[in-house]
Design a protein around this motif. Structure first.
Motif: not given
Length: 335
Positions: A209, A244-245, A319, A324, A327
Protein backbone atom coordinates in the motif's frame (compact mmCIF):
# COMPACT_ATOMS: atom_id res chain seq x y z
CA UNK A 1 -29.57 14.18 12.03
CA UNK A 2 -26.63 11.83 11.38
CA UNK A 3 -25.27 12.47 7.90
CA UNK A 4 -24.23 9.68 5.53
CA UNK A 5 -20.61 10.84 5.84
CA UNK A 6 -20.68 10.74 9.64
CA UNK A 7 -22.34 7.33 9.62
CA UNK A 8 -19.62 5.98 7.31
CA UNK A 9 -16.87 7.68 9.33
CA UNK A 10 -18.08 6.21 12.60
CA UNK A 11 -18.49 2.71 11.15
CA UNK A 12 -15.14 2.55 9.30
CA UNK A 13 -11.86 1.27 10.67
CA UNK A 14 -9.55 4.27 10.25
CA UNK A 15 -5.78 3.83 10.46
CA UNK A 16 -3.21 6.62 10.27
CA UNK A 17 0.02 4.76 9.61
CA UNK A 18 2.38 7.67 10.43
CA UNK A 19 1.84 9.81 13.54
CA UNK A 20 5.01 11.58 14.77
CA UNK A 21 2.69 14.12 16.44
CA UNK A 22 2.33 11.42 19.12
CA UNK A 23 5.79 12.32 20.40
CA UNK A 24 3.45 14.32 22.63
CA UNK A 25 1.27 11.55 24.01
CA UNK A 26 -1.42 14.02 25.05
CA UNK A 27 -2.35 14.34 21.37
CA UNK A 28 -3.88 10.85 21.51
CA UNK A 29 -7.07 12.71 22.44
CA UNK A 30 -6.99 14.58 19.11
CA UNK A 31 -6.82 11.34 17.14
CA UNK A 32 -9.60 9.86 19.23
CA UNK A 33 -11.76 12.94 18.64
CA UNK A 34 -11.16 12.48 14.91
CA UNK A 35 -12.50 8.93 15.01
CA UNK A 36 -9.19 7.13 14.39
CA UNK A 37 -9.17 3.42 15.21
CA UNK A 38 -5.40 2.88 15.16
CA UNK A 39 -2.45 5.26 15.07
CA UNK A 40 1.28 4.72 14.60
CA UNK A 41 3.60 6.80 16.77
CA UNK A 42 7.17 7.11 15.55
CA UNK A 43 9.09 5.37 18.35
CA UNK A 44 12.41 5.15 16.53
CA UNK A 45 14.11 7.19 13.82
CA UNK A 46 17.59 8.65 14.35
CA UNK A 47 18.46 7.21 17.77
CA UNK A 48 20.23 3.97 18.61
CA UNK A 49 18.90 1.00 20.53
CA UNK A 50 19.25 2.44 24.04
CA UNK A 51 17.30 5.64 23.48
CA UNK A 52 14.71 3.79 21.41
CA UNK A 53 14.15 1.26 24.20
CA UNK A 54 13.43 4.09 26.60
CA UNK A 55 10.86 5.52 24.17
CA UNK A 56 9.18 2.13 23.74
CA UNK A 57 9.22 1.63 27.50
CA UNK A 58 7.32 4.90 27.95
CA UNK A 59 4.65 3.65 25.55
CA UNK A 60 4.33 0.31 27.35
CA UNK A 61 3.92 2.16 30.63
CA UNK A 62 1.15 4.29 29.12
CA UNK A 63 -0.54 1.22 27.64
CA UNK A 64 -0.50 -0.40 31.07
CA UNK A 65 -1.97 2.66 32.75
CA UNK A 66 -4.72 3.47 30.23
CA UNK A 67 -7.59 1.13 29.60
CA UNK A 68 -8.62 3.01 26.44
CA UNK A 69 -5.46 1.96 24.53
CA UNK A 70 -4.44 -1.35 22.95
CA UNK A 71 -1.00 -2.36 21.65
CA UNK A 72 -1.47 -3.61 18.10
CA UNK A 73 0.38 -6.83 17.25
CA UNK A 74 -2.11 -8.43 14.82
CA UNK A 75 -4.93 -7.40 12.51
CA UNK A 76 -7.37 -8.86 15.04
CA UNK A 77 -6.13 -6.35 17.61
CA UNK A 78 -7.30 -3.50 15.36
CA UNK A 79 -10.73 -5.06 14.96
CA UNK A 80 -10.83 -5.51 18.73
CA UNK A 81 -9.93 -1.85 19.28
CA UNK A 82 -12.77 -0.83 16.95
CA UNK A 83 -15.29 -3.11 18.63
CA UNK A 84 -14.37 -1.87 22.11
CA UNK A 85 -14.10 1.80 21.16
CA UNK A 86 -10.43 1.95 22.09
CA UNK A 87 -7.39 3.37 20.29
CA UNK A 88 -4.90 0.94 18.80
CA UNK A 89 -1.20 1.81 19.04
CA UNK A 90 1.08 0.59 16.21
CA UNK A 91 4.77 1.03 17.04
CA UNK A 92 6.64 2.30 13.96
CA UNK A 93 10.30 3.01 13.18
CA UNK A 94 10.94 5.81 10.67
CA UNK A 95 14.46 4.55 10.07
CA UNK A 96 16.69 1.58 10.92
CA UNK A 97 19.08 3.29 13.36
CA UNK A 98 17.54 1.51 16.41
CA UNK A 99 18.79 -1.88 15.14
CA UNK A 100 22.33 -0.48 14.81
CA UNK A 101 24.33 -3.26 13.08
CA UNK A 102 22.74 -6.15 14.99
CA UNK A 103 20.12 -8.29 13.26
CA UNK A 104 19.00 -9.79 16.57
CA UNK A 105 17.65 -6.38 17.55
CA UNK A 106 14.99 -6.81 14.85
CA UNK A 107 13.63 -9.79 16.78
CA UNK A 108 13.98 -7.95 20.09
CA UNK A 109 12.05 -4.92 18.90
CA UNK A 110 9.39 -7.09 17.24
CA UNK A 111 8.90 -8.85 20.58
CA UNK A 112 8.31 -5.41 22.12
CA UNK A 113 5.60 -4.70 19.55
CA UNK A 114 7.40 -2.83 16.77
CA UNK A 115 5.51 -3.93 13.67
CA UNK A 116 6.90 -1.66 10.94
CA UNK A 117 10.37 -0.33 10.08
CA UNK A 118 11.49 2.08 7.36
CA UNK A 119 14.71 1.20 5.58
CA UNK A 120 15.96 4.80 5.38
CA UNK A 121 15.16 8.39 6.25
CA UNK A 122 16.16 10.53 3.24
CA UNK A 123 19.92 9.79 3.39
CA UNK A 124 22.31 6.85 3.05
CA UNK A 125 22.74 4.23 5.78
CA UNK A 126 24.10 0.67 6.04
CA UNK A 127 20.96 -0.78 4.43
CA UNK A 128 20.72 1.45 1.38
CA UNK A 129 20.14 4.98 0.14
CA UNK A 130 17.46 7.45 1.10
CA UNK A 131 15.25 9.24 -1.43
CA UNK A 132 17.21 12.50 -1.19
CA UNK A 133 20.68 10.94 -1.42
CA UNK A 134 23.00 12.07 -4.23
CA UNK A 135 23.35 8.44 -5.33
CA UNK A 136 20.89 5.55 -5.35
CA UNK A 137 23.05 2.48 -4.97
CA UNK A 138 20.36 0.04 -3.98
CA UNK A 139 20.15 -2.50 -1.17
CA UNK A 140 23.46 -3.38 0.50
CA UNK A 141 24.57 -6.87 1.52
CA UNK A 142 23.62 -5.99 5.08
CA UNK A 143 20.32 -4.63 3.77
CA UNK A 144 19.47 -7.96 2.18
CA UNK A 145 20.05 -9.66 5.52
CA UNK A 146 17.86 -7.05 7.24
CA UNK A 147 15.01 -7.77 4.81
CA UNK A 148 15.37 -11.51 5.38
CA UNK A 149 15.31 -11.10 9.17
CA UNK A 150 12.33 -8.72 9.02
CA UNK A 151 10.45 -11.29 6.93
CA UNK A 152 11.31 -14.02 9.43
CA UNK A 153 10.28 -11.85 12.38
CA UNK A 154 7.07 -10.72 10.61
CA UNK A 155 8.02 -7.05 10.70
CA UNK A 156 6.70 -4.94 7.82
CA UNK A 157 9.24 -3.46 5.40
CA UNK A 158 8.46 0.24 4.86
CA UNK A 159 10.19 2.12 2.01
CA UNK A 160 8.98 5.63 2.76
CA UNK A 161 11.89 8.12 2.53
CA UNK A 162 13.89 5.40 0.71
CA UNK A 163 15.69 5.60 -2.64
CA UNK A 164 14.05 4.18 -5.75
CA UNK A 165 16.60 1.46 -6.45
CA UNK A 166 16.80 0.50 -2.78
CA UNK A 167 13.00 0.22 -2.74
CA UNK A 168 12.91 -1.86 -5.93
CA UNK A 169 15.60 -4.15 -4.49
CA UNK A 170 13.61 -4.50 -1.28
CA UNK A 171 10.48 -5.46 -3.21
CA UNK A 172 12.45 -8.03 -5.21
CA UNK A 173 14.18 -9.50 -2.18
CA UNK A 174 11.27 -9.51 0.29
CA UNK A 175 9.09 -12.58 0.61
CA UNK A 176 6.28 -10.40 2.02
CA UNK A 177 4.55 -7.27 0.72
CA UNK A 178 6.50 -4.02 1.02
CA UNK A 179 4.67 -0.78 1.84
CA UNK A 180 5.37 2.93 1.50
CA UNK A 181 3.75 4.26 4.65
CA UNK A 182 3.68 7.90 3.53
CA UNK A 183 4.44 9.43 0.14
CA UNK A 184 2.43 11.23 -2.51
CA UNK A 185 2.42 10.96 -6.29
CA UNK A 186 5.27 12.73 -8.07
CA UNK A 187 3.07 13.05 -11.17
CA UNK A 188 0.67 15.23 -9.18
CA UNK A 189 3.36 17.24 -7.36
CA UNK A 190 7.09 16.76 -8.15
CA UNK A 191 8.56 16.86 -4.64
CA UNK A 192 11.79 14.86 -4.14
CA UNK A 193 9.92 13.02 -1.37
CA UNK A 194 7.11 11.89 -3.64
CA UNK A 195 7.19 8.72 -5.74
CA UNK A 196 6.91 7.93 -9.43
CA UNK A 197 4.11 6.07 -11.16
CA UNK A 198 6.58 3.23 -11.78
CA UNK A 199 7.23 2.87 -8.06
CA UNK A 200 3.54 3.11 -7.20
CA UNK A 201 2.89 0.23 -9.63
CA UNK A 202 5.75 -1.83 -8.16
CA UNK A 203 4.38 -1.45 -4.63
CA UNK A 204 0.90 -2.42 -5.80
CA UNK A 205 2.13 -5.43 -7.78
CA UNK A 206 3.87 -6.76 -4.66
CA UNK A 207 0.64 -6.47 -2.66
CA UNK A 208 1.59 -3.37 -0.68
CA UNK A 209 0.00 0.00 0.00
CA UNK A 210 0.94 3.67 -0.45
CA UNK A 211 -0.08 6.01 2.37
CA UNK A 212 -1.11 9.46 1.18
CA UNK A 213 0.51 12.19 3.27
CA UNK A 214 -0.68 15.65 4.32
CA UNK A 215 2.66 17.43 4.84
CA UNK A 216 2.14 20.56 2.71
CA UNK A 217 5.42 20.36 0.78
CA UNK A 218 4.40 16.93 -0.51
CA UNK A 219 0.83 17.94 -1.44
CA UNK A 220 1.29 20.99 -3.69
CA UNK A 221 3.36 24.12 -4.30
CA UNK A 222 0.84 26.14 -2.29
CA UNK A 223 1.67 27.23 1.24
CA UNK A 224 -1.80 26.20 2.36
CA UNK A 225 -2.91 23.23 0.24
CA UNK A 226 -6.60 22.45 -0.11
CA UNK A 227 -8.27 19.21 0.85
CA UNK A 228 -8.97 18.59 -2.85
CA UNK A 229 -5.26 18.89 -3.66
CA UNK A 230 -4.67 16.20 -1.03
CA UNK A 231 -7.40 14.04 -2.58
CA UNK A 232 -5.84 14.56 -6.03
CA UNK A 233 -3.02 12.26 -4.89
CA UNK A 234 -5.51 9.62 -3.72
CA UNK A 235 -7.35 9.83 -7.05
CA UNK A 236 -4.13 9.49 -9.04
CA UNK A 237 -2.98 6.39 -7.15
CA UNK A 238 -6.44 4.84 -7.38
CA UNK A 239 -6.61 5.50 -11.13
CA UNK A 240 -3.15 4.00 -11.56
CA UNK A 241 -3.37 0.82 -9.45
CA UNK A 242 -6.84 0.61 -7.94
CA UNK A 243 -8.45 1.63 -4.67
CA UNK A 244 -7.09 -1.46 -2.90
CA UNK A 245 -3.52 -0.10 -2.68
CA UNK A 246 -4.12 3.31 -1.09
CA UNK A 247 -3.94 4.07 2.63
CA UNK A 248 -3.47 7.04 4.97
CA UNK A 249 -0.09 8.11 6.36
CA UNK A 250 -0.98 11.72 7.09
CA UNK A 251 2.15 12.49 9.11
CA UNK A 252 0.87 15.18 11.48
CA UNK A 253 3.89 16.31 13.49
CA UNK A 254 4.78 18.55 16.43
CA UNK A 255 6.47 21.28 14.35
CA UNK A 256 3.39 22.10 12.26
CA UNK A 257 0.74 24.77 12.73
CA UNK A 258 -0.94 25.06 15.26
CA UNK A 259 1.21 22.94 17.58
CA UNK A 260 4.39 25.01 17.47
CA UNK A 261 4.93 28.75 17.25
CA UNK A 262 6.54 30.02 14.05
CA UNK A 263 9.85 31.07 15.62
CA UNK A 264 10.46 27.70 17.29
CA UNK A 265 9.35 25.82 14.18
CA UNK A 266 11.79 27.81 12.04
CA UNK A 267 14.63 27.13 14.49
CA UNK A 268 13.95 23.36 14.41
CA UNK A 269 13.64 23.46 10.63
CA UNK A 270 17.06 25.06 10.29
CA UNK A 271 18.50 22.41 12.61
CA UNK A 272 17.09 19.68 10.35
CA UNK A 273 18.71 21.36 7.34
CA UNK A 274 22.04 21.74 9.14
CA UNK A 275 21.98 18.08 10.21
CA UNK A 276 21.22 16.97 6.61
CA UNK A 277 17.94 15.38 7.71
CA UNK A 278 15.80 17.61 5.46
CA UNK A 279 16.46 19.60 2.28
CA UNK A 280 14.91 22.88 1.18
CA UNK A 281 13.80 21.23 -2.08
CA UNK A 282 11.53 18.74 -0.32
CA UNK A 283 10.72 20.60 2.88
CA UNK A 284 9.66 24.23 2.43
CA UNK A 285 10.23 26.72 5.21
CA UNK A 286 7.59 26.74 7.99
CA UNK A 287 4.96 27.47 9.09
CA UNK A 288 3.56 24.18 7.81
CA UNK A 289 -0.20 24.16 7.25
CA UNK A 290 -1.76 20.76 6.58
CA UNK A 291 -4.58 20.65 4.00
CA UNK A 292 -7.47 23.01 4.71
CA UNK A 293 -10.21 21.19 6.54
CA UNK A 294 -7.94 18.47 7.94
CA UNK A 295 -5.33 20.69 9.58
CA UNK A 296 -5.31 18.50 12.71
CA UNK A 297 -6.46 14.95 13.56
CA UNK A 298 -9.72 16.08 15.18
CA UNK A 299 -11.05 17.18 11.78
CA UNK A 300 -10.87 13.84 9.94
CA UNK A 301 -14.62 13.75 9.30
CA UNK A 302 -14.03 16.51 6.75
CA UNK A 303 -11.93 14.09 4.68
CA UNK A 304 -14.77 11.57 4.61
CA UNK A 305 -17.16 14.28 3.46
CA UNK A 306 -14.71 15.47 0.77
CA UNK A 307 -14.03 11.94 -0.52
CA UNK A 308 -17.77 11.33 -0.93
CA UNK A 309 -18.12 14.66 -2.75
CA UNK A 310 -15.35 13.56 -5.12
CA UNK A 311 -17.32 10.44 -6.01
CA UNK A 312 -15.70 7.79 -3.85
CA UNK A 313 -18.03 5.01 -2.77
CA UNK A 314 -18.49 3.90 0.84
CA UNK A 315 -16.57 0.73 -0.04
CA UNK A 316 -13.71 2.72 -1.52
CA UNK A 317 -13.45 4.97 1.52
CA UNK A 318 -13.41 1.97 3.88
CA UNK A 319 -10.59 0.40 1.86
CA UNK A 320 -8.48 3.57 1.91
CA UNK A 321 -9.16 4.24 5.58
CA UNK A 322 -8.22 0.83 6.94
CA UNK A 323 -9.12 -2.30 5.04
CA UNK A 324 -6.14 -2.14 2.68
CA UNK A 325 -3.66 -1.92 5.54
CA UNK A 326 -5.55 -4.62 7.42
CA UNK A 327 -4.95 -6.92 4.44
CA UNK A 328 -1.20 -6.28 4.69
CA UNK A 329 -1.25 -6.70 8.47
CA UNK A 330 -3.05 -10.04 8.18
CA UNK A 331 -0.56 -11.24 5.58
CA UNK A 332 2.53 -10.31 7.61
CA UNK A 333 1.53 -10.14 11.28
CA UNK A 334 -1.21 -12.77 11.13
CA UNK A 335 -4.92 -12.54 11.75
Amino acid sequence: MVTAARQLHEAAIIIDAVCPLLDDKSTISAYRAGGLTAVAPTVGCWNGAGATLRTIGSWHKLLRERDDLILIRTAADIRKAKALGKAGIILHFQGPEPIEDKLDLIDAFKALGVGVMQLAYNVKNRIGDGCEERTDGGLSRFGRRVIERMNQARMIVDCAHTGVRTTMDAIEHSSAPVIISHANAKTVHPSPRNISDELIKAIAENGGTIGVVGFPGFVSKDKRPTIDQFIDHIVHVCDLVGTQHVALGIDYYSGQYPYMDDATSLKEYRTCLANNIWSREAYPEPPHFFPAGIETPETMLALTEALLRRGFTNEGVRKIYGENLLRVYETIWGE
